[in-house]
Structure formats: C-alpha cells, structure tokens
Design a protein around this motif. Structure first.
Motif, PDB file in Angstrom:
ATOM      1  N   ALA A   1       0.810  -1.226   0.000  1.00 58.43           N
ATOM      2  CA  ALA A   1       0.000   0.000   0.000  1.00 58.43           C
ATOM      3  C   ALA A   1       0.837   1.267   0.000  1.00 58.43           C
ATOM      4  CB  ALA A   1      -0.928  -0.009   1.212  1.00 58.43           C
ATOM      5  N   ILE A   2       2.148   1.144  -0.208  1.00 61.46           N
ATOM      6  CA  ILE A   2       3.026   2.316  -0.292  1.00 61.46           C
ATOM      7  C   ILE A   2       3.186   2.732  -1.745  1.00 61.46           C
ATOM      8  CG2 ILE A   2       5.366   3.168   0.110  1.00 61.46           C
ATOM      9  CD1 ILE A   2       5.550   1.184   2.451  1.00 61.46           C
TER      10      ILE A   2
ATOM     11  N   ALA B   1      11.971   0.626  -4.767  1.00 60.21           N
ATOM     12  CA  ALA B   1      12.546  -0.671  -4.395  1.00 60.21           C
ATOM     13  C   ALA B   1      11.430  -1.704  -4.327  1.00 60.21           C
ATOM     14  CB  ALA B   1      13.266  -0.566  -3.055  1.00 60.21           C
ATOM     15  N   LEU B   2      11.445  -2.636  -5.273  1.00 58.58           N
ATOM     16  CA  LEU B   2      10.451  -3.709  -5.314  1.00 58.58           C
ATOM     17  C   LEU B   2      11.110  -5.045  -4.973  1.00 58.58           C
ATOM     18  CD1 LEU B   2       8.580  -2.539  -8.533  1.00 58.58           C
ATOM     19  CD2 LEU B   2       8.078  -1.994  -6.140  1.00 58.58           C
ATOM     20  N   GLY B   3      12.245  -4.956  -4.324  1.00 60.27           N
ATOM     21  CA  GLY B   3      12.999  -6.092  -3.830  1.00 60.27           C
ATOM     22  C   GLY B   3      13.996  -5.565  -2.821  1.00 60.27           C
ATOM     23  N   ALA B   4      14.826  -6.455  -2.280  1.00 60.25           N
ATOM     24  CA  ALA B   4      15.767  -6.041  -1.241  1.00 60.25           C
ATOM     25  C   ALA B   4      17.114  -5.607  -1.784  1.00 60.25           C
ATOM     26  CB  ALA B   4      15.970  -7.195  -0.252  1.00 60.25           C
TER      27      ALA B   4
ATOM     28  N   SER C   1      21.716  -6.372  -8.741  1.00 66.58           N
ATOM     29  CA  SER C   1      20.338  -6.857  -8.789  1.00 66.58           C
ATOM     30  C   SER C   1      20.233  -8.324  -9.204  1.00 66.58           C
ATOM     31  CB  SER C   1      19.524  -5.997  -9.762  1.00 66.58           C
ATOM     32  OG  SER C   1      18.203  -6.466  -9.836  1.00 66.58           O
ATOM     33  N   LEU C   2      19.328  -9.032  -8.532  1.00 63.17           N
ATOM     34  CA  LEU C   2      19.017 -10.422  -8.869  1.00 63.17           C
ATOM     35  C   LEU C   2      17.751 -10.515  -9.704  1.00 63.17           C
ATOM     36  CD1 LEU C   2      19.702 -11.877  -5.307  1.00 63.17           C
ATOM     37  CD2 LEU C   2      21.153 -12.166  -7.330  1.00 63.17           C
ATOM     38  N   ASN C   3      16.897  -9.510  -9.609  1.00 60.50           N
ATOM     39  CA  ASN C   3      15.646  -9.470 -10.374  1.00 60.50           C
ATOM     40  C   ASN C   3      15.295  -8.005 -10.628  1.00 60.50           C
ATOM     41  OD1 ASN C   3      13.128  -9.726 -11.528  1.00 60.50           O
ATOM     42  ND2 ASN C   3      12.155 -10.659  -9.748  1.00 60.50           N
ATOM     43  N   PRO C   4      15.806  -7.428 -11.731  1.00 60.18           N
ATOM     44  CA  PRO C   4      15.619  -5.990 -11.991  1.00 60.18           C
ATOM     45  C   PRO C   4      14.160  -5.547 -12.021  1.00 60.18           C
ATOM     46  CG  PRO C   4      17.257  -6.933 -13.481  1.00 60.18           C
ATOM     47  CD  PRO C   4      16.617  -8.085 -12.768  1.00 60.18           C
ATOM     48  N   ASP C   5      13.231  -6.463 -12.353  1.00 65.59           N
ATOM     49  CA  ASP C   5      11.821  -6.089 -12.447  1.00 65.59           C
ATOM     50  C   ASP C   5      11.109  -6.106 -11.097  1.00 65.59           C
ATOM     51  OD1 ASP C   5      12.029  -5.804 -15.217  1.00 65.59           O
ATOM     52  OD2 ASP C   5      11.624  -7.936 -15.551  1.00 65.59           O
ATOM     53  N   GLY C   6      11.767  -6.620 -10.077  1.00 62.78           N
ATOM     54  CA  GLY C   6      11.163  -6.651  -8.760  1.00 62.78           C
ATOM     55  C   GLY C   6      10.206  -7.816  -8.571  1.00 62.78           C
ATOM     56  N   TYR C   7       9.630  -7.906  -7.383  1.00 65.06           N
ATOM     57  CA  TYR C   7       8.814  -9.060  -7.006  1.00 65.06           C
ATOM     58  C   TYR C   7       7.359  -8.704  -6.726  1.00 65.06           C
ATOM     59  CZ  TYR C   7      13.393 -11.238  -6.377  1.00 65.06           C
ATOM     60  OH  TYR C   7      14.665 -11.712  -6.590  1.00 65.06           O
ATOM     61  N   PHE C   8       7.011  -7.434  -6.762  1.00 71.05           N
ATOM     62  CA  PHE C   8       5.628  -7.029  -6.542  1.00 71.05           C
ATOM     63  C   PHE C   8       5.424  -5.679  -7.214  1.00 71.05           C
ATOM     64  CE2 PHE C   8       8.198  -5.562  -3.016  1.00 71.05           C
ATOM     65  CZ  PHE C   8       7.794  -4.256  -2.802  1.00 71.05           C
ATOM     66  N   LYS C   9       4.175  -5.216  -7.269  1.00 71.61           N
ATOM     67  CA  LYS C   9       3.854  -3.950  -7.912  1.00 71.61           C
ATOM     68  C   LYS C   9       3.861  -2.812  -6.897  1.00 71.61           C
ATOM     69  CE  LYS C   9      -0.107  -4.985  -9.730  1.00 71.61           C
ATOM     70  NZ  LYS C   9      -1.371  -4.828 -10.509  1.00 71.61           N
TER      71      LYS C   9
ATOM     72  N   VAL D   1      -2.871  -1.263  -4.331  1.00 68.32           N
ATOM     73  CA  VAL D   1      -3.821  -1.033  -3.248  1.00 68.32           C
ATOM     74  C   VAL D   1      -4.851  -2.143  -3.130  1.00 68.32           C
ATOM     75  CG1 VAL D   1      -5.568   0.547  -2.343  1.00 68.32           C
ATOM     76  CG2 VAL D   1      -3.495   1.460  -3.422  1.00 68.32           C
ATOM     77  N   GLU D   2      -5.371  -2.634  -4.244  1.00 68.72           N
ATOM     78  CA  GLU D   2      -6.411  -3.666  -4.196  1.00 68.72           C
ATOM     79  C   GLU D   2      -5.895  -4.936  -3.541  1.00 68.72           C
ATOM     80  OE1 GLU D   2      -9.622  -3.161  -4.780  1.00 68.72           O
ATOM     81  OE2 GLU D   2      -8.937  -1.090  -5.024  1.00 68.72           O
ATOM     82  N   THR D   3      -4.692  -5.350  -3.941  1.00 66.72           N
ATOM     83  CA  THR D   3      -4.110  -6.540  -3.321  1.00 66.72           C
ATOM     84  C   THR D   3      -3.845  -6.297  -1.841  1.00 66.72           C
ATOM     85  OG1 THR D   3      -3.059  -7.133  -5.422  1.00 66.72           O
ATOM     86  CG2 THR D   3      -2.210  -8.199  -3.448  1.00 66.72           C
ATOM     87  N   ALA D   4      -3.398  -5.088  -1.526  1.00 64.10           N
ATOM     88  CA  ALA D   4      -3.114  -4.753  -0.122  1.00 64.10           C
ATOM     89  C   ALA D   4      -4.372  -4.859   0.737  1.00 64.10           C
ATOM     90  CB  ALA D   4      -2.530  -3.346  -0.044  1.00 64.10           C
ATOM     91  N   LYS D   5      -5.511  -4.336   0.256  1.00 63.41           N
ATOM     92  CA  LYS D   5      -6.758  -4.417   1.014  1.00 63.41           C
ATOM     93  C   LYS D   5      -7.172  -5.866   1.247  1.00 63.41           C
ATOM     94  CE  LYS D   5      -8.758   0.001  -0.497  1.00 63.41           C
ATOM     95  NZ  LYS D   5      -9.829   0.634  -1.307  1.00 63.41           N
ATOM     96  N   LYS D   6      -7.044  -6.670   0.200  1.00 60.90           N
ATOM     97  CA  LYS D   6      -7.420  -8.087   0.296  1.00 60.90           C
ATOM     98  C   LYS D   6      -6.538  -8.805   1.327  1.00 60.90           C
ATOM     99  CE  LYS D   6      -7.816 -12.183  -2.724  1.00 60.90           C
ATOM    100  NZ  LYS D   6      -6.707 -12.996  -2.186  1.00 60.90           N
TER     101      LYS D   6
END
Length: 547
Positions: A331-332, A349-352, A358-366, A370-375
């Motif tokens: 939700a940030i 930063a979508l990863g650590a 970088s191990l995954n330049p595209d990151g691991y989440f969006k 917000v919708e996923t965060a609420k759920k």
C-alpha cells in the motif's frame, strides 16, 4: 554505512545515521557559532593550513572499528584507521598490507604487513589484526557486525560459542605476517578487508582502557588522520597523522565536523561559508530546496548500493502475520515519494537487493498495489481473529526528511487501508538501541552495501538473532539457500540460488523496501579528491583544498 548498516543512512541519500548506515542530535546556536569561529581561525592562520569543514547529522555512536555499524561512525573510523586493504576508485588496493599471497584453492590468504605505526608511535603488528578480529568474534564483545567475519574459518562457530577463539582461522605468524584461512573461497574477500570491522586495534591500548575509543585524548588509530577533538554532541575534529606510513599523500591538515541534525541549518551554514560541503554522504539535502539546487546545477548525484526500507517487528501482533506485513508494504506509493519528496532520481525498491547487484531488476511485486493490499489486510486480520488492528506506531530517527517520508506513508496507509498510524521519533543513538531491543512495531532503516554482492543484503536476515536482524524473522529454506550460495563456485548458478533466497524474503516481507538510494551533495569547487564510493562510503585520505 554500511553499511551499517548504515548504515547506516540519511534520508534523501543515505538518510543517514548511519550508519550504514541515520539520525542526529540537537545543536545549540552557540555550538554552531563556535564551530564557525574555529574554522575561520584555521583558514586565516599564517600556516595556510588546509582545513575541510563538514557536518555530521548525528553524534558518532563510537570510534571503535570493532563496534561501528553506521555511516557516521564509519566516516570517523575510515579516517583514523586502515585495514589490510583500502578502497580507491571502488577497488581494493594494498594498504596496511604491502603484499598479499592467495593460495590456488582460494582458501588461504597471507598478508605481509608494511612498516607502519599507530598514532601513539607503537608499531602496527599482525598480532593487532589477530586480536582485533577475534575480539569482534568474541561473544562477550557483542559486536553487531560479527557476522562479517564468518567468512573466516570457524568464525561463526566461535561467535556462537561452539569452538574456542583459538580455533578461528586467523594467525599472526610473526610481527609482519598474518595468515587467514577461509571457510569457502570468497572472491570479494579483499573488499571485506577494506571494511572497518576488519580493521586492527592496538591490543595494548584496548586491554588497558575499555573506554579508549570514547574520547579524543585516549583514541589510537593507524589511519591517515588522528582524532584530536571530540566535544560530544557538538563537534569533532581529526588531523593529519604524522605517524601514518603514507603521510606524504595526505594533503589535508584537518577535517572539522559540526553536529547539526537539521538539513536546512546545514545548508545555510554551507551557503554562509561555514561549511565546505553539505548533503550526502554524512547528511541529506533538504528536500524543499532540491529543485532549485538542481536547476542551478549545484547538485552532484550518484547512485549507490543502498536500500531504504521499513522493518517490521515480526514478533509483535499484527506484524507477526505475513499477509498484514505485505498489505502495509504493497500500500506504499514509492514513485510518489520519489517524485514529490526525494526528487533525486531514486528508484522504487520492489525487492531487497539494489540495482548495482540486482538479482531481479523487475522486482517481485507492484508499486502501490492497493487492491491486493486491502485483500491481504482483510485475510490477515481474519487469520489473527481480530476485527480491528491494535494501535500501530511507525518509528524513525530524528531528521526532517525521514519525517516527511513517514508522514507521506502515514497518509497513504490511511487513504489506502483506512489505518491510523502514529509517528514517533528519537535521536539516533536511542533509536538504534530500541530497534536492537525489539522496542518498535515498524522502524525506519537504510542499508548501504559493505561490498557489492547480494549476499551482503540477504545475510542480514539469515539468523533470527543476527546483529542487524531487528525484525527477528527467520526462515530455514532461506538460510539453507544462503549456505548453498557460499559453496557454489559457478557465478551464474550462485546468482540463481540468491535470487531464490530473495524471492522467499520478499514473499515473507519482514521489511517493506521503499527505494534504492542515490547520494547527492553540494560542495565548494576548491574541495578536491574526496572519495565517495559506490557503496556510499566517504574517504578523506586523498582529499585536498585548492584555493
């Protein structure tokens, strides 16, 4: 700093303790004035001394390399000590060691020390290095960076009390020869020996005075500078060390540090001619004036290997639930924080692990999902059997930029999740102690790499009670993958293993990554040769004032 880490870790850049790492004490107007008067006297003296004037955003918690864990302490330690190697242009070069032999299997390093002296005139010996490293690993020392020495044979076992310190793979063969045996081949080991946890200490001084590192009058180092003044929470000064082996290449006579925790005040001091440098890596530029400084072409910016994140206390409800941790992280709106507050080309930063490794330049989440965060929040509360969240507090160390970020995220959590979050700030020394003791729910921190490898970010969370794992999160599969990576010689396969580990980490979300750092500062044109590494470290050895 790092890291620290350390951070250590200022706010726009390192969000500094910092240390690697991050905060700062208050400063009276009289303290600021006396600093300016002191600098003016130095500059106008008949000897034409070269004095660099900078500012710490916080009181250095320590000047002991074995205990340092933040960028502020790290800056003092790097100036007043020297390891077997030193980073120059981001590459390790021989320093206290004049020659280094490495066995074919990469497991044994033999360091041949040059003739060098401590600032008190004592010879620097291999025994000092052996003593320093075993001191860090000694459980009684309680050094939070002890895990940095786990690359050494039996280092981890000794630190955990499973074997004696005598079985650690570091041994002084004679006064000038240090033999080091590693657990596994470590291609970046010579970068590690440039990090302050690997610095020597004067055995005689440390054993005779437990508080040797707390005051300028008793401090002893082997670096290009010596600590000559430390008026706590007010100012600190270092001067060229006449006993340093490479003193002819040290151009500065003195570096003076004021201690002002307000970035606006620091910038005003710079504009008034009281400071020669403002901003990173020891503090941050005030976000409100960044656009104007950029438009005037005054800002120097460089990406560094660092991540700004919020740590969750995974032992306290509601953040003992992974879904609630992920809800708060998702939700940030990171890009909004970068665009509206930071404004210095940071990346969400979508990863650590930062971009330089970088191990995954595209990151691991969006970002801002917000919708996923609420759920996830609803599911997590159901799993905990609660219909209402307990009172939640977001803690940060005192700094105007940390405050702005915290306020923005507080608003986002209210808007996106309907959650009320309190904000709490304390000065750095108290803040970091509270984090280490688990006295927080969500806590701000940044981590600057100590060396440019993903393991340096992931290993922070390997053990539940590791020195910098304030989250108290632990995962057996994650730990096993890190162990496997240490044994894997194929770089591509090792990267795959570490990527699996990072995915587990982000899926469990013990921290909410927010952005990857850049360092930004302004300086006078006459300041030359200050090294700011890709890890966010500052080194004054080659600095000069050319007026």
């Amino acid at each position: 700093m790092k890291k620290t880490v350390f951070a250590l870790i200022s706010s726009i850049t390192m969000l500094s303790v910092a240390m690697a790492g991050c905060g700062a004490p208050g400063q009276s107007s009289s303290g600021e004035q006396s600093q300016g008067e002191n600098s003016a006297a130095s500059d106008s003296g008949s000897t034409e001394k070269k004095v660099l004037r900078m500012n710490f955003a916080s009181e250095p918690p320590t000047a002991d390399p074995g205990l340092a864990e933040d960028s502020t302490s790290g800056a003092v330690v790097r100036a007043t000590f020297e390891g077997l190697t030193r980073l120059k242009d981001n590459k390790p070069i021989e320093s206290a060691a004049e020659k280094i032999d490495v066995s074919e299997d990469g497991l044994t390093y033999t360091f041949h020390l040059r003739d060098a002296k401590w600032s008190n005139g004592d010879p620097v010996t291999a025994q000092d290095f052996e003593f320093a490293w075993k001191r860090v690993l000694d459980p009684k020392t309680a050094a939070n960076y002890s895990y940095q020495l786990y690359y050494i044979k039996n280092g981890e076992k000794a630190n955990k009390g499973e074997v004696s310190l005598d079985e650690v793979g570091v041994k002084a063969l004679d006064d000038k020869t240090l033999e080091v045996k590693l657990e596994n081949p470590t291609p970046y080991f010579l970068e590690l020996t440039a990090f302050y946890t690997y610095f020597p200490v004067n055995k005689k001084v440390v054993e005779s005075n437990p508080n040797w590192a707390n005051e300028a009058s008793t401090h002893v180092g082997n670096g290009p500078f010596k600590l000559v003044e430390w008026e706590h929470k007010n100012k600190l000064a270092i001067e060229k060390n006449e006993n340093y082996w490479d003193k002819d290449n040290v151009k500065l006579d003195r570096v003076e540090f004021s201690m002002v925790n307000d970035s606006n005040t620091e910038l005003q001091m710079y504009e008034n001619g009281e400071l020669d440098w403002a901003g990173a890596p020891l503090n941050s530029l005030p976000v409100d004036v960044v656009p104007a400084l950029k438009e005037e072409g005054k800002v120097i910016t460089q990406p560094i290997a660092g991540t700004y994140w919020y740590k969750f206390n995974t032992e306290q409800p509601p953040f003992n639930n992974v879904k609630i941790r992920k809800a708060f992280a998702y939700a940030i709106n990171r890009q909004a924080i970068i665009d509206n507050i930071l404004q210095l080309n940071q990346l969400p930063a979508l990863g650590a692990v930062p971009q330089s490794m970088s191990l995954n330049p595209d990151g691991y989440f969006k970002d801002n999902d917000v919708e996923t965060a609420k759920k996830l929040l609803a599911e997590g509360m159901q799993e905990l059997g609660i219909s209402k969240l307990p009172e939640i507090t977001l803690s940060y160390n005192t700094d105007s930029n940390h405050e702005k970020i915290a306020q923005a995220i507080q608003d986002q959590w209210k808007k996106n999740l309907g959650v009320d979050v309190k904000l709490a700030n304390t000065e750095w020394k108290v803040y970091i102690e509270d984090l280490h003791q688990g006295k927080f729910q969500i806590g701000r921190m940044g981590w600057l790499g100590d060396f440019n490898d993903p393991i340096n970010f992931l290993e922070l969370f390997k053990d539940k009670y590791g020195g910098n794992n304030d989250t108290r999160w632990e995962n057996a599969q994650f730990k096993e993958l890190l162990n496997q990576s240490a044994l894997e010689k194929d770089p591509a396969k090792r990267k795959e293993i570490l990527a699996q580990a990072e995915k587990i980490f982000v899926d469990e979300m013990p921290v909410a990554p927010i952005y990857f750092y850049t360092d930004s500062w302004v300086k006078q044109d006459y300041v030359k040769g200050v090294q700011v590494s890709g890890l966010g470290d500052i080194d004054f050895k080659w600095a000069d004032i050319e007026k």
